[in-house]
Structures are given as C-alpha cells and as structure tokens.
Design a protein around this motif. Structure first.
Motif, PDB file in Angstrom:
ATOM      1  N   GLY A 176       3.065   6.349  13.835  1.00 16.08           N
ATOM      2  CA  GLY A 176       2.291   5.546  14.763  1.00 16.08           C
ATOM      3  C   GLY A 176       1.235   4.707  14.084  1.00 16.08           C
ATOM      4  O   GLY A 176       0.304   4.216  14.729  1.00 16.08           O
ATOM      5  N   ARG A 177       1.370   4.528  12.767  1.00 13.36           N
ATOM      6  CA  ARG A 177       0.460   3.686  12.008  1.00 13.36           C
ATOM      7  C   ARG A 177       1.090   2.312  11.809  1.00 13.36           C
ATOM      8  O   ARG A 177       2.314   2.170  11.756  1.00 13.36           O
ATOM      9  CB  ARG A 177       0.129   4.309  10.651  1.00 13.36           C
ATOM     10  N   LEU A 178       0.245   1.293  11.666  1.00 14.29           N
ATOM     11  CA  LEU A 178       0.744  -0.057  11.436  1.00 14.29           C
ATOM     12  C   LEU A 178       1.335  -0.163  10.040  1.00 14.29           C
ATOM     13  O   LEU A 178       0.780   0.370   9.076  1.00 14.29           O
ATOM     14  CB  LEU A 178      -0.388  -1.073  11.588  1.00 14.29           C
ATOM     15  N   LEU A 179       2.459  -0.854   9.923  1.00 16.08           N
ATOM     16  CA  LEU A 179       3.041  -1.095   8.613  1.00 16.08           C
ATOM     17  C   LEU A 179       2.109  -2.005   7.809  1.00 16.08           C
ATOM     18  O   LEU A 179       1.532  -2.947   8.358  1.00 16.08           O
ATOM     19  CB  LEU A 179       4.410  -1.752   8.756  1.00 16.08           C
ATOM     20  N   PRO A 180       1.937  -1.745   6.527  1.00  8.66           N
ATOM     21  CA  PRO A 180       1.047  -2.583   5.711  1.00  8.66           C
ATOM     22  C   PRO A 180       1.501  -4.036   5.705  1.00  8.66           C
ATOM     23  O   PRO A 180       2.701  -4.329   5.614  1.00  8.66           O
ATOM     24  CB  PRO A 180       1.171  -1.975   4.313  1.00  8.66           C
ATOM     25  N   ARG A 181       0.540  -4.937   5.844  1.00  6.36           N
ATOM     26  CA  ARG A 181       0.874  -6.370   5.781  1.00  6.36           C
ATOM     27  C   ARG A 181       1.559  -6.678   4.450  1.00  6.36           C
ATOM     28  O   ARG A 181       1.159  -6.176   3.414  1.00  6.36           O
ATOM     29  CB  ARG A 181      -0.389  -7.219   5.953  1.00  6.36           C
ATOM     30  N   GLY A 182       2.573  -7.500   4.520  1.00  5.02           N
ATOM     31  CA  GLY A 182       3.356  -7.837   3.338  1.00  5.02           C
ATOM     32  C   GLY A 182       4.618  -7.021   3.216  1.00  5.02           C
ATOM     33  O   GLY A 182       5.522  -7.383   2.452  1.00  5.02           O
ATOM     34  N   SER A 183       4.689  -5.903   3.954  1.00  4.55           N
ATOM     35  CA  SER A 183       5.911  -5.095   3.913  1.00  4.55           C
ATOM     36  C   SER A 183       6.876  -5.571   4.987  1.00  4.55           C
ATOM     37  O   SER A 183       6.492  -6.239   5.959  1.00  4.55           O
ATOM     38  CB  SER A 183       5.579  -3.613   4.123  1.00  4.55           C
TER      39      SER A 183
END
Length: 258
Positions: A176-183
C-alpha cells in the motif's frame, strides 16, 4: 448519474501553488488545496494567489510543507533529526497561515509533500514530529497522510483528526506504499487507467498493486498532482467520474467550521 449517497463521501485534493500547473483551471474542480509554502516551491505571491482562488471557489486551504530542497522539488529524502524536520514544518505552516490570515482564509489541514510525506509514511519518529508540530500549532487542523501509514497512526495518537489519503494517478506496491518515482508504473499516464483506479478506491476501498495483489485502503481524501501538464483534464475527468458514481465530493469536516 447515480443519486449522491452521503454515506459514500470523499475529499478531492490537489497540490497547488507550486508554480508549474494551471491552478486557476484546477481549483474549481477540487475540494481541498495543499499549498506549497516555501520549502520545495512557492513564495509569498504564489501563496497569496492560491489562497485567493481558494476563497473565491470555496475550496479548503491547507499547508503543504516539505524538506527545504527547492533544487529537487522536495522529492529527495534528506537525513535530518526529527527536531529539525519539526522546525521546518512549523516555519512553513506559520508562513502560509500568516498570509492566509491577511486574506481572510482559515487553514483547514496540513499535508507533507514529496519525500517528507514518504519518509513519514514509514518512519514513526518523523511522523510523530510532524503530528506534534501540527497539534502544537493548531489542533483543529486535519493531518493528511498516506492511507494506513505511520503518519496517519501518529496523527491519531496525537489526537488529531486524520484523513487517509489515496492517489488518482500513482502506482502502489503490495504494502500500500507508493511506487518510487522513476520506477515502472509509478505514475499512471493513461486517463482511463487513472479513472479506473479512482473508481475502485472510492467505491470499494481497494487498489490493484503493481504485482496484481489487491490492497485494501481507507480512502478519506483523493489526491491529484497539480504539476502534471494535463492536471486540469484529469481533475475534470476524476470529478465527473466520482459524481457519476454517486460519490459525494466534499472537503473534510473541520472543528469550528460549518
């Protein structure tokens, strides 16, 4: 259009005053604005202009504090003691609140920005520092935090009203965490895919993670990022989809306000 159902209600918020989006086009479509207050973006002129738009359109105005890192738009995690983070958050909220008072606008909420938001989702010491700072400044303010995170837990523990936040156009992992930007999959570019995610979150309280797992998430407030070039188009489509599904779109109730 489905008849509105008061038992199905969601706030629709957007990060604004960052100097990179069409705030005037977006603001009439949302119910809460998270206003950059100098840490990652924004200055007195942008804060004042955004507050005036909030007042004109009846949109709830909140502070959007961040790491002091304008060079990286607040999206780089800084290793700082919780006390230093608390001091920066307090200073940014105070700066916006002073301008809001001059404009006759009452702040209703606080939502950390970018890397600070993500760090606070998992680091309870940072989350506690933010929650304690908000409570000391104004305990009536609502704390916006990632749904089911350390930040919402800390807010509740400190006696704040919290809004569990979900995202219209960001991808999630199985925690339920946001995927890291750039991934891969971190940002949902397709309007259709974003609307499908919004509808699932608002009506079923769940999201499909990047590995296909279904993740349950409490959805009090829905965020759209205002720095995307097509944010106004997305905002209109999201608002229309929610209302078509009979979801009541309204800002979070705040103590002392009708």
């Amino acid at each position: 259009m489905t008849k509105p159902d008061e038992s199905r209600r969601i706030d629709f918020n957007c990060d604004l005053g960052e100097g990179c989006g069409d705030d005037a086009a977006i603001l009439p479509l949302v119910t809460s604005a998270n206003i950059a207050c100098g840490g990652h973006a924004g200055d007195e002129a942008t804060m004042r202009a955004t507050l005036r738009l909030c007042r004109a359109h009846g949109v709830a105005a909140g502070a959007h504090p961040s790491f002091d890192d304008r060079e990286h738009f607040g999206r780089r995690a800084l290793t700082l003691p919780p006390a230093d983070i608390a001091q920066a958050v307090r200073a940014q909220i105070e700066r916006l609140a002073a301008i809001a008072a001059e404009e006759g606008v009452r702040l209703t909420h606080v939502k950390p920005h970018g890397a600070l938001y993500n760090v606070a989702a998992d680091d309870r010491a940072v989350a506690d520092a933010i929650a304690a700072t908000i409570k000391a400044f104004d305990p009536s303010l609502v704390l916006f935090g990632l749904s089911g995170s350390a930040l919402t837990d800390a807010g509740s523990a400190h006696g704040l009203r919290v809004a569990h936040e979900v995202f219209a156009e960001r991808g999630y992992d199985r925690r339920g965490r946001l995927l890291p930007r750039g991934s891969e999959g971190a940002v949902i570019e397709s309007l259709d895919a974003a609307i499908a995610q919004v509808r699932r979150l608002a009506t079923r309280g769940e999201v499909v993670a990047n590995d296909g797992n279904i993740v349950a998430l409490r959805a009090d407030t829905l965020c759209l990022h205002g720095d995307r070039s097509d944010a106004a188009l997305f905002a209109k489509a999201v608002r229309d989809a929610l209302e078509t599904d009979g979801i009541v779109v309204a800002s979070m109730p705040v103590k002392g306000l009708p």
